[in-house]
Design a protein around this motif. Sequence first.
Motif, PDB file in Angstrom:
ATOM      1  N   ASP A  64       0.823  -1.218   0.000  1.00  0.00           N
ATOM      2  CA  ASP A  64       0.000   0.000   0.000  1.00  0.00           C
ATOM      3  C   ASP A  64       0.855   1.265   0.000  1.00  0.00           C
ATOM      4  OD1 ASP A  64      -2.411   1.342  -0.115  1.00  0.00           O
ATOM      5  OD2 ASP A  64      -2.603   1.494   2.079  1.00  0.00           O
ATOM      6  N   VAL A  65       1.815   1.298  -0.927  1.00  0.00           N
ATOM      7  CA  VAL A  65       2.725   2.436  -1.036  1.00  0.00           C
ATOM      8  C   VAL A  65       2.054   3.564  -1.798  1.00  0.00           C
ATOM      9  CG1 VAL A  65       4.931   3.179  -2.011  1.00  0.00           C
ATOM     10  CG2 VAL A  65       4.727   0.933  -0.954  1.00  0.00           C
ATOM     11  N   ASP A  66       2.162   4.808  -1.286  1.00  0.00           N
ATOM     12  CA  ASP A  66       1.578   5.933  -1.998  1.00  0.00           C
ATOM     13  C   ASP A  66       2.618   6.611  -2.880  1.00  0.00           C
ATOM     14  OD1 ASP A  66       3.169   7.608  -0.354  1.00  0.00           O
ATOM     15  OD2 ASP A  66       1.563   7.803   1.124  1.00  0.00           O
ATOM     16  N   ALA A  67       2.171   7.576  -3.679  1.00  0.00           N
ATOM     17  CA  ALA A  67       3.047   8.212  -4.673  1.00  0.00           C
ATOM     18  C   ALA A  67       4.197   8.963  -4.018  1.00  0.00           C
ATOM     19  CB  ALA A  67       2.229   9.152  -5.558  1.00  0.00           C
TER      20      ALA A  67
ATOM     21  N   GLN B  62      21.782  -0.571 -25.332  1.00  0.00           N
ATOM     22  CA  GLN B  62      20.360  -0.664 -25.646  1.00  0.00           C
ATOM     23  C   GLN B  62      19.537  -1.001 -24.415  1.00  0.00           C
ATOM     24  OE1 GLN B  62      18.833   0.144 -28.562  1.00  0.00           O
ATOM     25  NE2 GLN B  62      16.995  -0.044 -27.291  1.00  0.00           N
ATOM     26  N   ALA B  63      20.093  -1.835 -23.545  1.00  0.00           N
ATOM     27  CA  ALA B  63      19.318  -2.322 -22.407  1.00  0.00           C
ATOM     28  C   ALA B  63      18.988  -1.219 -21.407  1.00  0.00           C
ATOM     29  CB  ALA B  63      20.085  -3.444 -21.694  1.00  0.00           C
ATOM     30  N   VAL B  64      19.906  -0.277 -21.193  1.00  0.00           N
ATOM     31  CA  VAL B  64      19.678   0.750 -20.171  1.00  0.00           C
ATOM     32  C   VAL B  64      18.476   1.629 -20.487  1.00  0.00           C
ATOM     33  CG1 VAL B  64      20.644   2.840 -19.125  1.00  0.00           C
ATOM     34  CG2 VAL B  64      22.003   0.742 -19.211  1.00  0.00           C
ATOM     35  N   PRO B  65      18.395   2.247 -21.676  1.00  0.00           N
ATOM     36  CA  PRO B  65      17.183   3.036 -21.949  1.00  0.00           C
ATOM     37  C   PRO B  65      15.927   2.173 -21.985  1.00  0.00           C
ATOM     38  CG  PRO B  65      18.584   2.939 -23.896  1.00  0.00           C
ATOM     39  CD  PRO B  65      19.383   2.394 -22.763  1.00  0.00           C
ATOM     40  N   ASP B  66      16.040   0.942 -22.445  1.00  0.00           N
ATOM     41  CA  ASP B  66      14.872   0.045 -22.433  1.00  0.00           C
ATOM     42  C   ASP B  66      14.413  -0.212 -21.001  1.00  0.00           C
ATOM     43  OD1 ASP B  66      14.958  -0.138 -25.175  1.00  0.00           O
ATOM     44  OD2 ASP B  66      15.800  -2.170 -25.224  1.00  0.00           O
ATOM     45  N   PHE B  67      15.368  -0.440 -20.108  1.00  0.00           N
ATOM     46  CA  PHE B  67      15.038  -0.679 -18.701  1.00  0.00           C
ATOM     47  C   PHE B  67      14.361   0.536 -18.078  1.00  0.00           C
ATOM     48  CE2 PHE B  67      17.219   0.716 -14.705  1.00  0.00           C
ATOM     49  CZ  PHE B  67      16.337   0.127 -13.805  1.00  0.00           C
ATOM     50  N   ILE B  68      14.916   1.713 -18.295  1.00  0.00           N
ATOM     51  CA  ILE B  68      14.327   2.918 -17.691  1.00  0.00           C
ATOM     52  C   ILE B  68      12.941   3.171 -18.278  1.00  0.00           C
ATOM     53  CG2 ILE B  68      14.612   5.395 -17.293  1.00  0.00           C
ATOM     54  CD1 ILE B  68      17.630   4.975 -17.455  1.00  0.00           C
ATOM     55  N   ARG B  69      12.762   2.896 -19.555  1.00  0.00           N
ATOM     56  CA  ARG B  69      11.451   3.056 -20.184  1.00  0.00           C
ATOM     57  C   ARG B  69      10.423   2.114 -19.541  1.00  0.00           C
ATOM     58  NH1 ARG B  69      10.198   5.597 -24.761  1.00  0.00           N
ATOM     59  NH2 ARG B  69      12.399   5.828 -25.358  1.00  0.00           N
ATOM     60  N   GLU B  70      10.840   0.863 -19.304  1.00  0.00           N
ATOM     61  CA  GLU B  70       9.937  -0.104 -18.685  1.00  0.00           C
ATOM     62  C   GLU B  70       9.629   0.286 -17.239  1.00  0.00           C
ATOM     63  OE1 GLU B  70       8.356  -2.835 -20.004  1.00  0.00           O
ATOM     64  OE2 GLU B  70       9.040  -1.928 -21.879  1.00  0.00           O
ATOM     65  N   LEU B  71      10.639   0.730 -16.516  1.00  0.00           N
ATOM     66  CA  LEU B  71      10.422   1.167 -15.136  1.00  0.00           C
ATOM     67  C   LEU B  71       9.483   2.361 -15.106  1.00  0.00           C
ATOM     68  CD1 LEU B  71      11.141   0.991 -12.108  1.00  0.00           C
ATOM     69  CD2 LEU B  71      13.137   2.439 -12.586  1.00  0.00           C
ATOM     70  N   ASP B  72       9.712   3.308 -15.993  1.00  0.00           N
ATOM     71  CA  ASP B  72       8.863   4.490 -16.081  1.00  0.00           C
ATOM     72  C   ASP B  72       7.418   4.090 -16.377  1.00  0.00           C
ATOM     73  OD1 ASP B  72       8.794   7.576 -16.394  1.00  0.00           O
ATOM     74  OD2 ASP B  72       7.808   6.856 -18.220  1.00  0.00           O
TER      75      ASP B  72
ATOM     76  N   GLN C  31       1.845   3.761 -14.696  1.00  0.00           N
ATOM     77  CA  GLN C  31       0.571   3.043 -14.637  1.00  0.00           C
ATOM     78  C   GLN C  31      -0.003   3.040 -13.233  1.00  0.00           C
ATOM     79  OE1 GLN C  31       1.279  -0.905 -16.393  1.00  0.00           O
ATOM     80  NE2 GLN C  31      -0.188  -0.346 -17.980  1.00  0.00           N
ATOM     81  N   LYS C  32       0.858   2.871 -12.242  1.00  0.00           N
ATOM     82  CA  LYS C  32       0.364   2.733 -10.871  1.00  0.00           C
ATOM     83  C   LYS C  32       0.232   4.060 -10.146  1.00  0.00           C
ATOM     84  CE  LYS C  32       0.903   0.099  -6.650  1.00  0.00           C
ATOM     85  NZ  LYS C  32      -0.535  -0.219  -6.699  1.00  0.00           N
ATOM     86  N   PHE C  33       1.194   4.983 -10.393  1.00  0.00           N
ATOM     87  CA  PHE C  33       1.224   6.203  -9.593  1.00  0.00           C
ATOM     88  C   PHE C  33       1.052   7.477 -10.404  1.00  0.00           C
ATOM     89  CE2 PHE C  33       3.818   3.045  -7.340  1.00  0.00           C
ATOM     90  CZ  PHE C  33       3.194   3.041  -6.097  1.00  0.00           C
ATOM     91  N   ALA C  34       0.977   7.357 -11.726  1.00  0.00           N
ATOM     92  CA  ALA C  34       0.929   8.523 -12.605  1.00  0.00           C
ATOM     93  C   ALA C  34       2.165   9.400 -12.416  1.00  0.00           C
ATOM     94  CB  ALA C  34      -0.342   9.349 -12.367  1.00  0.00           C
ATOM     95  N   LYS C  35       3.227   8.813 -11.923  1.00  0.00           N
ATOM     96  CA  LYS C  35       4.514   9.479 -11.759  1.00  0.00           C
ATOM     97  C   LYS C  35       5.592   8.514 -12.231  1.00  0.00           C
ATOM     98  CE  LYS C  35       3.865  12.721  -7.920  1.00  0.00           C
ATOM     99  NZ  LYS C  35       4.350  13.100  -6.563  1.00  0.00           N
ATOM    100  N   GLY C  36       6.416   8.966 -13.136  1.00  0.00           N
ATOM    101  CA  GLY C  36       7.438   8.081 -13.667  1.00  0.00           C
ATOM    102  C   GLY C  36       8.815   8.420 -13.159  1.00  0.00           C
ATOM    103  N   VAL C  37       9.808   8.004 -13.907  1.00  0.00           N
ATOM    104  CA  VAL C  37      11.207   8.266 -13.563  1.00  0.00           C
ATOM    105  C   VAL C  37      11.562   9.666 -14.036  1.00  0.00           C
ATOM    106  CG1 VAL C  37      13.597   7.488 -13.879  1.00  0.00           C
ATOM    107  CG2 VAL C  37      11.736   5.811 -13.854  1.00  0.00           C
TER     108      VAL C  37
END
Length: 873
Positions: free
Chosen positions: A110-113, A209-219, A224-230
């Motif tokens: 139950d983590v908030d933004a 290639q993996a680093v921007p892909d990873f940050i994109r996926e994390l973002d 999706q969950k918090f409406a706040k990305g990286v």
Amino acid sequence: MAFFDSELQNTVRDLGKMLGLTIQQQLGPEWLARIEDVRKTGRRSNEGDASATDHLKTLFAELQDEDLLVLGRAFCQFLNLANIAEQEYNVAQQHSDPLAQLNHALSTLDVDADTLEQALTKLQIDLVLTAHPTEVSRRTLIHKYTELAECLKQIHQSHLTEREREKVEERIAELVAQAWYTDEIRTTRPTPEDEAQWGFSVIEKSLWQAVPDFIRELDHTLQQKFAKGVPLDAVPVRFSSWMGGDRDGNPFVTAKVTERVLLLARRRATDLFFKDVDALQSELSMNVCDDALRAAVGDEAHEPYRAVLRELREQLRQTYRGIVATLSGEEVSRAQWITKDEQLLTPLMLCYRSLHHCGMGKIADGALLDCIRRVHAFGCTLLRLDIRQDSGRHADVFSELTRYLDLGDYANWDEQQKQAFLLQELQSKRPLFPRAWQPSSEVQEVIDTCRVIAANEQTGFGIYIISMASEASDVLAVKLLLKECGVSWSMPVAPLFETLDDLNQAAATTQKLLECEWYKREIDGRQYVMIGYSDSAKDAGALAAGWAQYRSQEALVALAKAHNVTLTLFHGRGGTIGRGGLPAAQAIHSQPPGSLDGGFRVTEQGETIRYKFGMPKLALQSLALYASAILQAVVAPPPAPKQAWRDLLDSMAQQACDNYRAVVRHDKNFVPYFRAATPELELGKLPLGSRPAKRRPEGGVESLRAIPWIFAWAQTRLVLPSWLGVMPAIRQAIEQGQREHIEQMLSDWPFFHSRLSMLDMVFHKADASISAAYDSRLVPEDIRYFGDRLRTELADSMALILDLLGQQEVMEKDPQGKASMQLRAHYLQPLHFLQIELLERVRKYGEQPVSPVLERAMMITIAGIAVGMRNTG
């Protein structure tokens, strides 16, 4: 192998058939038949058929050296192909999605933004690629294996036409043949420069290639969950390196080598960013821009984005040419070089903001955003080079200097005298080093290294690590050296605490530093401390070292909090359990509360770099795993242990240490047994890395580096350093009525659970029958009892761990890991008996030169077993 489906098994079989056909074409059908006989016999031997084992021994004893070489090469290649097939299979299957698991965990907690936003500020992953020589495969073969994995990925795609499939199969067969006709073993040791180039290649072929892909996926997950990305300027992951900077015990890493490696890294970064910017200027053909971009390019530029990117591309071109000229020995001005990340970020961000301002955010958040993320992660230097040196080398500088100045001998001063001298000189405005002073070559090398740091930009460096640090003066000495050599910025200096005593004193030593007002001002609120896993485990055994590491981190976290200092702990983990290696999530969740607040810095060593980051999708998953585990640990820190648990572990760790040292240090027959039962002496001939196997060539086991120490025991499947002394200490506690506490610790304390669950994996890799086979042929009869005693402890330890974990057999709760080892077990079995035969033959030469064919065969079995075990050191 019920865990793996038939697709993987079919792939391994098909690759084996291709290798067999290649061997048949070169050597004839009789050789293929012989190899098949050995393979099938090895399978029966692995399943416990004593007659099959006898057949292998008899066959190998009758064959010529040249024949043993062919067999060794064949089974080494079988294991490589099995590894490639499994790696590609795992990437394709992706049995777990770390970011999906993070999403679920955050929901459960139950983590908030706002809480998440605070946690994101602590997501600072610094992966340090190290020069430890545990990668047994040559770079040329790694390239072929990477190509092969890509072909396997294509062949498993259902949309291929029949002809397309045929072409891929032909390419696979070609690559298998190329690998067979290529020498598995380097003819010479790699240089530190070679090691650095290998690290750069991992970045270029995978992480870029993996680093921007990873940050994109994390973002995406967080949006999706918090409406706040990286955040755009966040640096959740960055890379450092020891390759070309780690000179501890490596005479081949000199100031000149470090200077050259810095340039080579900058050249690779410049080339990669040039390609990115070239592609961007080709794509960003839009003519609508905001006022800031228009002001930068002028009213005449019809395509403003291209105009600003062309200029950046030309700067990168000039930088690249200048670096190439400098590497060739020319005197070149660096005035026009790109030397700061801001020089890359400013034009890129100008384009990014303009695109968003003009309603073209979709374009801005594509390749341009990826390039911006790369600048933050890699910078214009590709990675940051750490410098590591032994504390004694720094003390030698001041010992020679004080004798020259008639001040006495620094080496003979007590700690208080040393600190007083160092602090006085650190605050002095006059130079300390006299112009006429001509130090010894060893001291001059230390000074030259510091001058290389002074001559290069801060962005090219990470931190300065002091091996075998034990006193505050060790850190102050480096600070003074850097000052005297003209380093104008405050380079972070990290003491490395790596023996049991030094770990126990880590907080006290660091406290002396933080109580010094000059030092407190100098570090600007951040202290780095490196925790040594390898040497502490070699010194005291796995349990005592692990508990000392935990307690030292706890004490350091509390000390940093008391002094209002941000502490970054640097974990010097190896790939194996005996060197602190744990799966990423377990390693992170088993750390003390608060230990991640200053970021997470960890070594990635040898073959683990390839297994974790060798392919873009593997790297993406590894990075996601780190991020997920860290965010969960920051949001919901692991519990602190109860006092009763601490007291019990104090007792068990001391007993485990006593058990371990009674064997390794105090039994006069241990060293002769170790040298006879394992290929430790022969390992020195394997040209794995640039660094010598021993810190002191004339030393014994105590001077042996942790890597060959682990490597040697893995070869014989006793894997002794990971378990020796641990379970007898736990058994003793149980006999004293502590079983209930131990079961509570196992259930509720991640640190303790990780220790015992990893022994479960270690015991699956162990094989007492293989170890006994080495002893029966190689160990003198009068000390053969030693191995029997160790294998008895191994069997008792396995029985106890199964009892505590509630399992019938090892790795019962990890079917994938168990199946993974079984996939290679039948190929490993013949290699062990082949190595035993070769060791016996090699040792008959005594001090005489060994036959080149025999020596090569020996080295190939060492490499093959390392490949099959999926680790060396």
